[in-house]
Design a protein around this motif. Structure first.
Motif, mmCIF file in Angstrom:
data_model
loop_
_atom_site.group_PDB
_atom_site.id
_atom_site.type_symbol
_atom_site.label_atom_id
_atom_site.label_comp_id
_atom_site.label_asym_id
_atom_site.label_seq_id
_atom_site.Cartn_x
_atom_site.Cartn_y
_atom_site.Cartn_z
ATOM 1 N N ALA A 103 0.927 -1.101 0.073
ATOM 2 C CA ALA A 103 0.187 -0.309 -0.018
ATOM 3 C C ALA A 103 0.866 1.307 -0.041
ATOM 4 C CB ALA A 103 -0.988 0.021 1.167
ATOM 5 N N PRO A 104 0.460 2.298 -0.507
ATOM 6 C CA PRO A 104 1.289 3.783 -0.769
ATOM 7 C C PRO A 104 1.538 3.989 0.852
ATOM 8 C CG PRO A 104 -0.975 3.703 -2.031
ATOM 9 C CD PRO A 104 -1.038 2.471 -1.318
ATOM 10 N N GLY A 105 0.625 3.944 1.732
ATOM 11 C CA GLY A 105 0.926 4.181 3.249
ATOM 12 C C GLY A 105 0.303 3.170 4.137
ATOM 13 N N ILE A 106 1.052 2.842 5.182
ATOM 14 C CA ILE A 106 0.469 1.844 6.036
ATOM 15 C C ILE A 106 -0.162 2.528 7.425
ATOM 16 C CG2 ILE A 106 1.011 0.018 7.651
ATOM 17 C CD1 ILE A 106 3.513 -0.744 5.800
ATOM 18 N N ASP A 107 -1.339 2.109 7.660
ATOM 19 C CA ASP A 107 -2.288 2.508 8.985
ATOM 20 C C ASP A 107 -1.928 1.328 9.953
ATOM 21 O OD1 ASP A 107 -4.363 2.371 10.827
ATOM 22 O OD2 ASP A 107 -5.244 4.030 9.669
ATOM 23 N N VAL A 108 -1.274 1.586 10.903
ATOM 24 C CA VAL A 108 -0.690 0.556 11.805
ATOM 25 C C VAL A 108 -1.909 0.014 12.500
ATOM 26 C CG1 VAL A 108 0.730 0.173 13.952
ATOM 27 C CG2 VAL A 108 1.547 1.750 12.135
ATOM 28 N N VAL A 109 -2.757 0.738 12.741
ATOM 29 C CA VAL A 109 -3.811 0.126 13.625
ATOM 30 C C VAL A 109 -4.563 -0.920 12.837
ATOM 31 C CG1 VAL A 109 -6.332 0.759 14.605
ATOM 32 C CG2 VAL A 109 -4.276 2.143 14.795
ATOM 33 N N ARG A 110 -4.842 -0.630 11.564
ATOM 34 C CA ARG A 110 -5.426 -1.509 10.510
ATOM 35 C C ARG A 110 -4.582 -2.871 10.313
ATOM 36 N NH1 ARG A 110 -8.033 2.246 5.599
ATOM 37 N NH2 ARG A 110 -9.268 3.320 6.780
ATOM 38 N N ALA A 159 -15.364 -10.551 14.380
ATOM 39 C CA ALA A 159 -15.724 -9.229 14.855
ATOM 40 C C ALA A 159 -14.668 -8.242 14.545
ATOM 41 C CB ALA A 159 -15.636 -9.593 16.524
ATOM 42 N N LEU A 160 -13.506 -8.647 14.365
ATOM 43 C CA LEU A 160 -12.730 -7.594 14.045
ATOM 44 C C LEU A 160 -12.756 -7.179 12.465
ATOM 45 C CD1 LEU A 160 -9.175 -9.070 15.394
ATOM 46 C CD2 LEU A 160 -10.331 -6.705 16.048
ATOM 47 N N GLY A 161 -13.230 -8.089 11.787
ATOM 48 C CA GLY A 161 -13.646 -7.609 10.284
ATOM 49 C C GLY A 161 -14.855 -6.901 10.394
ATOM 50 N N PHE A 162 -15.774 -7.038 10.852
ATOM 51 C CA PHE A 162 -17.115 -6.258 11.099
ATOM 52 C C PHE A 162 -16.702 -4.989 11.508
ATOM 53 C CE2 PHE A 162 -19.662 -10.322 10.830
ATOM 54 C CZ PHE A 162 -20.448 -9.731 9.586
ATOM 55 N N ALA A 163 -15.523 -4.912 12.548
ATOM 56 C CA ALA A 163 -15.417 -3.573 12.905
ATOM 57 C C ALA A 163 -14.697 -2.810 11.984
ATOM 58 C CB ALA A 163 -14.447 -3.650 14.174
ATOM 59 N N GLY A 164 -14.029 -3.460 10.923
ATOM 60 C CA GLY A 164 -13.320 -2.537 9.763
ATOM 61 C C GLY A 164 -14.421 -2.251 8.786
ATOM 62 N N VAL A 165 -15.425 -2.880 8.764
ATOM 63 C CA VAL A 165 -16.707 -2.412 7.764
ATOM 64 C C VAL A 165 -16.866 -0.867 7.896
ATOM 65 C CG1 VAL A 165 -19.018 -2.845 6.954
ATOM 66 C CG2 VAL A 165 -17.497 -4.635 7.514
ATOM 67 N N SER A 166 -16.999 -0.411 9.104
ATOM 68 C CA SER A 166 -17.314 0.975 9.569
ATOM 69 C C SER A 166 -16.390 1.837 8.777
ATOM 70 C CB SER A 166 -17.618 1.337 11.065
ATOM 71 O OG SER A 166 -16.076 1.030 11.712
ATOM 72 N N GLY A 171 -17.652 -3.277 1.123
ATOM 73 C CA GLY A 171 -16.616 -3.891 0.473
ATOM 74 C C GLY A 171 -15.674 -4.850 1.107
ATOM 75 N N LEU A 172 -15.642 -4.920 2.423
ATOM 76 C CA LEU A 172 -15.016 -5.946 3.214
ATOM 77 C C LEU A 172 -15.558 -6.994 3.544
ATOM 78 C CD1 LEU A 172 -12.348 -6.150 4.661
ATOM 79 C CD2 LEU A 172 -13.395 -5.235 6.678
ATOM 80 N N LEU A 173 -16.970 -7.026 3.170
ATOM 81 C CA LEU A 173 -17.785 -8.249 3.569
ATOM 82 C C LEU A 173 -17.531 -9.260 2.938
ATOM 83 C CD1 LEU A 173 -21.368 -6.369 4.197
ATOM 84 C CD2 LEU A 173 -19.728 -7.247 5.922
ATOM 85 N N PRO A 174 -17.320 -9.259 1.543
ATOM 86 C CA PRO A 174 -17.095 -10.442 0.912
ATOM 87 C C PRO A 174 -15.768 -11.151 1.380
ATOM 88 C CG PRO A 174 -17.657 -8.713 -0.693
ATOM 89 C CD PRO A 174 -17.307 -8.080 0.756
#
Length: 304
Positions: A103-110, A159-166, A171-174
């Motif tokens: 990725a062009p930049g890294i989000d450490v939390v993600r 649960a972590l995946g659904f937290a990322g949907v917000s 697009g993260l659901l698949p």
């Protein structure tokens, strides 16, 4: 006039009872003969052939540990270590690092959330389900404990995946759905085992983490991420090609004997260690190599 003696059960069926002519008449000998006859009646084959000669029985071969990172010792520490498959879990988590590092930049939390999600799904849930099928690692963890680990691990990952949907949108659901499918279908060999094989292993634990990690950072898929996912697929396919015969040797082979004769006339004895060494040396090297590659990509983006 001689009084008639009533027939007993043995005489009625043709056995006159008592010792045959020439047989010992002592009570001990009679008891021994009776035991021998009873054994022959219960097992005619043994009566004809006799007991197995202990000298002809194959000796017990020393068993190898079920994996090079799992010792033959017993105890909960050994079982947990073996169930986590540390080299392979680290190897597959490295694909997350590679995907994020593109990725062009890294989000450490993600990145941290993606790593934890894949650790729970692969390192905990998938491996617990795998152990339920035949105990390949010979652990003593109860089935209820393995099921609990599998469910808790997968619930945590979802649960972590659904937290990322917000943050990333639907697009993260698949990716979440595909992850759940891979864990259950591959490790439990559902659908008649159609999703359990080299192709699906390489897709689910090689290409999939790269694409998921890249999407978690950017919210999209790029041509570069697809190319990197294809490379991860090839590496995972190669891993499977090496680990499958290694598992066969460690878990399903009683003994190996043979001789390798080279063109110069020299010979090398073939046994399990001789066959395992090149396979597991390559697996060790690849696991460390991919881990360092992933760390290098992330460090370059974060530290410059």
């Amino acid at each position: 006039m001689r009084e008639a003696r009533p027939e007993n059960l043995g005489e009625r069926f043709g056995d006159p009872g008592g010792p045959d002519p020439g047989e010992a008449t002592s009570s001990a000998a009679s008891a021994s003969i009776m035991r021998e006859r009873a054994a022959q009646e219960l097992s005619p084959e043994m009566g004809r052939m006799g007991a197995e000669d202990p000298s002809t029985a194959l000796p017990d071969e020393p068993q190898l540990a079920p994996a090079y990172y799992a010792t033959q010792a017993r105890g909960w520490r050994r079982d947990i270590w073996a169930l986590l498959h540390p080299p392979y879990t680290a190897w597959h988590l490295s694909y997350v690092l590679i995907g994020a590092g593109l990725a062009p930049g890294i989000d450490v939390v993600r990145l941290a959330a993606t790593l934890v999600a894949f650790f729970l799904a692969v390192g905990v849930s998938a491996h617990a389900l795998d152990e339920l099928r035949g105990r390949p690692l010979q652990t003593s963890v109860p089935a209820t404990g393995l099921w609990a680990a599998a469910i808790i691990g997968l619930v945590g990952a979802v649960a972590l995946g659904f937290a990322g949907v917000s943050a990333l949108g639907v697009g993260l659901l698949p990716f979440i759905a595909a992850g759940v499918l891979f864990v259950f279908a591959y490790n439990l060999e559902l659908l008649g085992g159609r999703l359990h094989g080299d192709f699906w292993f390489a897709l689910s634990w090689g290409a999939f983490p790269v694409l998921t990690a890249y999407f978690a950072q950017t919210g999209r898929i790029s041509i570069g991420s697809v190319a990197a996912a294809a490379a991860a697929y090839a590496l995972a396919f190669g891993q499977r090609a090496l680990s499958t015969p290694a598992r066969q040797l460690r878990r399903k082979t009683r003994s190996v004997t043979g001789t390798l004769t080279r063109s110069d006339g020299s010979e090398q004895a073939l046994d399990e260690p001789a066959l395992l060494h090149p396979l597991e040396s390559a697996l060790r090297a690849f696991s460390w190599g991919v881990v360092l590659l992933g760390l290098g990509l992330v460090a370059t983006k974060l530290l410059g």
